[in-house]
Design a protein around this motif. Sequence first.
Motif, PDB file in Angstrom:
ATOM      1  N   TYR C  15     -23.269   1.739   9.148  1.00  0.00           N
ATOM      2  CA  TYR C  15     -22.324   0.760   9.715  1.00  0.00           C
ATOM      3  C   TYR C  15     -21.980  -0.295   8.670  1.00  0.00           C
ATOM      4  N   PHE C  19     -18.417  -1.108   6.944  1.00  0.00           N
ATOM      5  CA  PHE C  19     -17.873  -2.463   6.988  1.00  0.00           C
ATOM      6  C   PHE C  19     -17.368  -2.873   5.608  1.00  0.00           C
ATOM      7  N   LEU C  22     -14.181  -1.016   4.729  1.00  0.00           N
ATOM      8  CA  LEU C  22     -13.007  -1.514   5.444  1.00  0.00           C
ATOM      9  C   LEU C  22     -12.492  -2.795   4.782  1.00  0.00           C
ATOM     10  N   ALA C  23     -13.415  -3.671   4.433  1.00  0.00           N
ATOM     11  CA  ALA C  23     -12.991  -4.923   3.816  1.00  0.00           C
ATOM     12  C   ALA C  23     -12.271  -4.645   2.510  1.00  0.00           C
ATOM     13  N   THR C  26      -8.823  -3.209   3.042  1.00  0.00           N
ATOM     14  CA  THR C  26      -7.843  -4.205   3.477  1.00  0.00           C
ATOM     15  C   THR C  26      -7.258  -4.927   2.264  1.00  0.00           C
ATOM     16  N   VAL C  30      -3.197  -4.880   0.907  1.00  0.00           N
ATOM     17  CA  VAL C  30      -2.390  -6.045   0.574  1.00  0.00           C
ATOM     18  C   VAL C  30      -1.935  -5.955  -0.868  1.00  0.00           C
ATOM     19  N   ALA C  46       0.672   2.706   2.457  1.00  0.00           N
ATOM     20  CA  ALA C  46       0.098   1.860   3.503  1.00  0.00           C
ATOM     21  C   ALA C  46      -0.458   2.712   4.638  1.00  0.00           C
ATOM     22  N   ALA C  50      -4.288   3.036   5.926  1.00  0.00           N
ATOM     23  CA  ALA C  50      -4.604   2.731   7.323  1.00  0.00           C
ATOM     24  C   ALA C  50      -5.289   3.921   7.987  1.00  0.00           C
ATOM     25  N   SER C  51      -4.803   5.129   7.663  1.00  0.00           N
ATOM     26  CA  SER C  51      -5.426   6.304   8.287  1.00  0.00           C
ATOM     27  C   SER C  51      -6.869   6.454   7.850  1.00  0.00           C
ATOM     28  N   LYS C  53      -8.871   4.045   6.946  1.00  0.00           N
ATOM     29  CA  LYS C  53      -9.650   3.051   7.675  1.00  0.00           C
ATOM     30  C   LYS C  53      -9.869   3.478   9.121  1.00  0.00           C
ATOM     31  N   GLY C  54      -8.780   3.960   9.727  1.00  0.00           N
ATOM     32  CA  GLY C  54      -8.882   4.385  11.119  1.00  0.00           C
ATOM     33  C   GLY C  54      -9.921   5.471  11.293  1.00  0.00           C
ATOM     34  N   VAL C  57     -13.437   4.084  11.174  1.00  0.00           N
ATOM     35  CA  VAL C  57     -13.831   3.439  12.421  1.00  0.00           C
ATOM     36  C   VAL C  57     -14.147   4.481  13.472  1.00  0.00           C
ATOM     37  N   PHE C  61     -18.117   4.139  13.644  1.00  0.00           N
ATOM     38  CA  PHE C  61     -18.379   3.185  14.712  1.00  0.00           C
ATOM     39  C   PHE C  61     -18.311   3.840  16.085  1.00  0.00           C
TER      40      PHE C  61
END
Lengths: 329, 587, 105, 200
Positions: C15, C19, C22-23, C26, C30, C46, C50-51, C53-54, C57, C61
């Motif tokens: 986990y 984390f 993901l940070a 992100t 940007v 982008a 995002a995929s 990251k998705g 999760v 998670f």
Amino acid sequence: MIASSFWLPPDISEHGSQIDIIIKYLHWFMAILFVAWGSYFLYCLVRFRAGANPKATYGDAKAKPSKVAEIVVIVIEAALLVGFSIPVWAYYRSEPPTNADNPLTVRVVAQQFAWNIHYPGKDGVFGKTRPELVDEALNPIGLVDASEDPAAGDDYVSVNIFHAPKGRDILVRLSSKDVIHSFAVPLLRVKQDAVPGMEIPIWFKAEKTNEEAQEMMKRAFELPASAEGAEAERFIKENRLRVTMADYGSVPKGATLNAEHLKTLIAAGTTSVELAPGFPVNIQCAQLCGLGHYRMKGQMKIYEPEDFEAWYSSAGEVEVFDEDEFDDE
Amino acid sequence: MSSDHHAHNPGFISKYVFSLDHKVIGVQYTVTSLIFLFFGFSLMMIMRWQLAYPGEAIPLVGGWLGKYLVDNNGVLLPEGYNSLGAMHGTIMVFLGVVPLAVGGFGNYVMPLQIGAPDMAFPKLNMASYWVYFAGGVTMLSSFFVPGGAANSGWTAYPPLSNIANTVGTYPFWNGQTIWLLAMVLLITSSLLGSVNFIVTIMHLRVKGLTMFRLPFFVWAQFVTSFLLLLAFPPLEAAGVLQLMDRVFDTSFFMPSGLVVSGVVQEYSGGGSPLLWQHLFWFLAHPEVYVLILPAIGIVGEIIANNTRRPLWGYKTLVYSVIFLGFMSFVVWAHHMFLTGMGTAMSTFFQTTTMIISIPSVVILTALLLSLWQASIRFTVPMLFALSFLPMFAIGGLTGLPLGLSASDIQLHDTYYVIGHFHYVVAPGTIMALLGGVYFWYPKVTGRKMSTLLGHLHFWPSFVFMNTVFFPMFMVGLAGVSRRLWDQTEYVQGIDVQGWVRMSSWGAWGLGLAQLPFIINFFFSAFAGKKVDANPWKATTLEWAAPSPPPHGNFAEVPVAYRGPYEYSVPNAKEDFHPQHIPDSQVV
Amino acid sequence: MAASAEDVRKSIKSYLLVFGALAVLTVITVAASWLKVSVALAIFIALVIASVKGSLVASVFMHLTGEKATLYWVLIISAFFFLLLVLLPVLQTWETSHLIDQVKP
Amino acid sequence: MSSELLPHTLDAHPVTGMYNGKFGVWLFLASEVMLFGALFSAYILLRTHGDFPTHKETLLNYKIGALNTFLLITSSVTMVMAWASFKLNDPGKGKLYLWITVILSCAFLFIKIKFEYMHKIHEDIIPSTSTFYGIYYCMTGLHGLHILGGVVVMLYFLTVGSGLWNKNQQQFTNRIECTGLYWHFVDLVWIFLFPVFYLL
Ligand code: HEA
Ligand code: HEA
Ligand code: CUA
Ligand SMILES: [Cu+2]
């Protein structure tokens, strides 16, 4: 109306027969299937009712006939799809008449609850339009002034009446001012939604003039026994959109029957008259567009090409068509 | 497992009003939705007067319909006609048939058929009923707000629906906005229900009841739940977008530069009217299968029971239903052929539409073949189930000319479409659902409905259903558009006026034909003949429970030993083998 | 997932790793949006990030990796319908708005 | 309460591998995929359709967006940690993590409302300003409502609903797991919303 077949209205367009063929073949196919399935169904109901067959059989019935039937259905559907529907659509949607065909190009702008037909005039170029300029009575499509756009000078707008030549391609650029409408001409086998914010092209070719269409649709009507009373009133009401197709002495050809006419006809001993729709080729709105949806009606007037040219060169500013006065024309 | 709950005696409210028992909730759904069905039908009986006798005052009720529907003389107004039409469609679909087929029959019968003590989430179940109820009340309230109920059709196409019903300055207090709010509630209710159904069917089956031993009705509910689960949210999203358009003046569905009644509209623009249609039909096509699948399921149950033989091709039926459910998500734009589709899209959607007709043909054929070498008992439910077959066939077959984009040019938005879908939903679904009421009534009440009244209900209903809807095909082929307040504006309309009147008379006759049913429905509850737990000599598990089943359903948790339709097994004592009786006791 | 205490303890580490990932991602998204690339490429980058990251999760998670086939089927079907819902309306509207290009003004 | 007696309330079903509640939540999430999917579809259609301003022309502050993204992913971790703590029979730590999650999400909402919505509304930028802002307010608003719903549920388990822990630990932990699934999904949606609105 004289059903050409399957209750369809007569077809006066070039491509319409291809649509009719699909409808006809498909309905025959459906009828045959339904009768075949239905007979089997009824046979089973009678033959295997509890009284006649007290003990059911556990095992599966033979599957072969059903397989055959399913394959037949698949094959026929595929044939109609690939052989008819897709090609018709492809032709109808992706092969517009070219400049060489010299199509008559018009814009049709639908609104609640009227059809504005915008002709480009002799220069063949549409003038610009702007929403702010719209004036419901004088400038329904918001055409700019000739000083702003010279092409607008000879443009001509006709409301609810679509003048068109026979035998020439007609290319319509269809759009709407407010909500979604649908430009439907049953006799021409044409229907297309008018979506605001988009201009969508459709094209078709009429092969009959209004008079010829009337000839196809004329039909004898029994006159009521008396020129007065409820029956006569109903007769007049039901035929208010029809005209006479022959000269009946006191009543000329092309007249809409009124009480007076009825009286003279009945007095003269006439028992039946031939009538046809005064405007046989009507434009309907096929998409719910508000409370006036039911009366959003236009008419096509299809001329011989030379008559059309004559009309076109003499056309004035904005013509507003009122159906109740059409027999004065 | 279930005999020991509710040691204390629950009060009236928690027993019958906010009950958690799937059976009570099922009955609540059934009665509420039947009332809505009747109400939706009454709206149509009023409209049919205007169609048959355009511009004449409505008899009997014309005087008290209120100023949004009729004028001072009691003649239906065009906007009143549109309101009634939109509300008829909405009520029949979302407040009548779906809640009856899924909420009513699904809730009551499905858990019993899988031997479960209740639904997996009883509280969610109760919530889904009450959200539905709230949605229904909200929907009905819109008849009383300024401007009257929504009048943009059940399809609510913008921009019309964005600008319609705006009266004064109340953003919420008007028909179309209330319609949207009610739809959001109804969709939420269906979502809660569908989650519950899927979990229940997957998790709460009794021992021995494998997926391929499930009664066909359970399969139909299972697939239906997936349709509800995945197809409804897009309409919810669309509803939210339209609410924003109406309440916050956004322009998701409004392109730039609209001029309404000569007035240039002020808003930012840039929206797309077609977006709504996509989101709407993405829901609404699967939705029509939500209307038909439970009905097919009921017909399957009744046919198996009354032919006294196993359903023909049970697995084929199951696979067809699954395939149908899947395909129903990829055909939606066949409702949009004439919004300006090019060749590529139209080819895609007409091909998928032809493909989706195949499983229907297979299903109907299988049900038909089940009659072969059967021993058919013509009980009242069986009459309804049998009538479903040819009626669905007519409705389904007339879907084909609509599904080919070329012939749809002529038929789109005419009465032919109305005829097509009513044949599936009214003589089809409604008849099947009524059959279901007769079939499971003894389970719910412990009493049978009167057979005499049943016949008095069936025969006239069957005849009148056809009188109402068959003429619509002729009217449609003649080129008369739907949703016309007065079709005699057009000469074609005048020509078919005879057919139109016949439809109307049929509709009123159909209304009368429901009286025996209403009487039967209420009187049999206490005057009907008492019957034992399994009056139809059926095999599935719901008949193993007492009638009416107690809280927790089964006196003793059943075990399933075989498939659902073991009728007329050779060398057996009786002509039916219930699923829960071990082999040793039946052979 | 009926995880034992031992399993849970082990997964806590993952986990925290996720984390961190993901940070970092992100920040990368940007940063990437400032790259001078074409719009299409920018959208593509982008969405890819995002995929990623998705999926992190969802799989860590939400313990998706430990689930059984039933759930996969449900999610695959919804994902498929989701794609249809995104693609077909765009294609159709695009096609419709270009029909008029076939005919000369 | 009869639901306690229903099969698979606590134990996983052998075929699906889930207990009732978890399966239910996953199905609900599948429908949420379609809900947000439809909105993403609307976004793409409107954007490709014509006059649709992009982020370069708009005033969304990507720094605030990034900060909020960070808050949400952190809250996702604390959420899963909360579940792990309950699972490891440490309710004190579990509650602490849950409180942190609540605080992070409230911070998210606060920033969203105070520094974005209010700020924009102050500048007279409201949903009807343009289709971009319309769909921005709509999608982020709906997402915000989802956050709010999650907060309410968590607060419930921290206060009124916390008694369940003493009655049935496993059921309580299960409910936290379900809440967590929902929470991660909401986070996941934001992971897509952020680039779509703030960066592209
Ligand atoms: C329950 C509802 C239901 C069902 C099952 C169907 C089934 C089908 N529908 Fe229908 N449809 C609607 C409800 C339904 N429809 C509604 C409500 C609308 C209009 C909405 C509106 O605009 O307001 C509509 C509109 C509609 C349209 C749009 C028309 C238009 O607006 O122009 C189309 C076009 O493709 C279509 C096609 C089909 C097809 C191909 C099927 C196929 O699935 C049918 C397949 C079935 C068969 C092919 C029958 C096979 C059986 C036999 C051959 C056996 C014969 C047996 C015996 C005699 C015993 N439908
Ligand atoms: C499930 C859907 C459904 C059902 C069942 C029906 C049923 C009927 N419909 Fe409906 N109809 C629609 C859905 C439905 N309709 C839709 C979606 C539209 C389009 C709307 C639009 O244009 O936007 C439409 C439009 C529509 C029109 C076209 C209007 C127009 O275009 O202008 C017409 C016209 O005749 C019509 C007629 C009827 C009739 C006579 C019935 C009859 O068959 C009704 C039969 C009903 C019963 C027999 C009731 C049974 C119930 C009881 C007896 C209750 C007993 C109560 C207790 C015991 C408590 N309908
Ligand atoms: Cu215009 Cu209907
Ligand atoms: Cu459909």
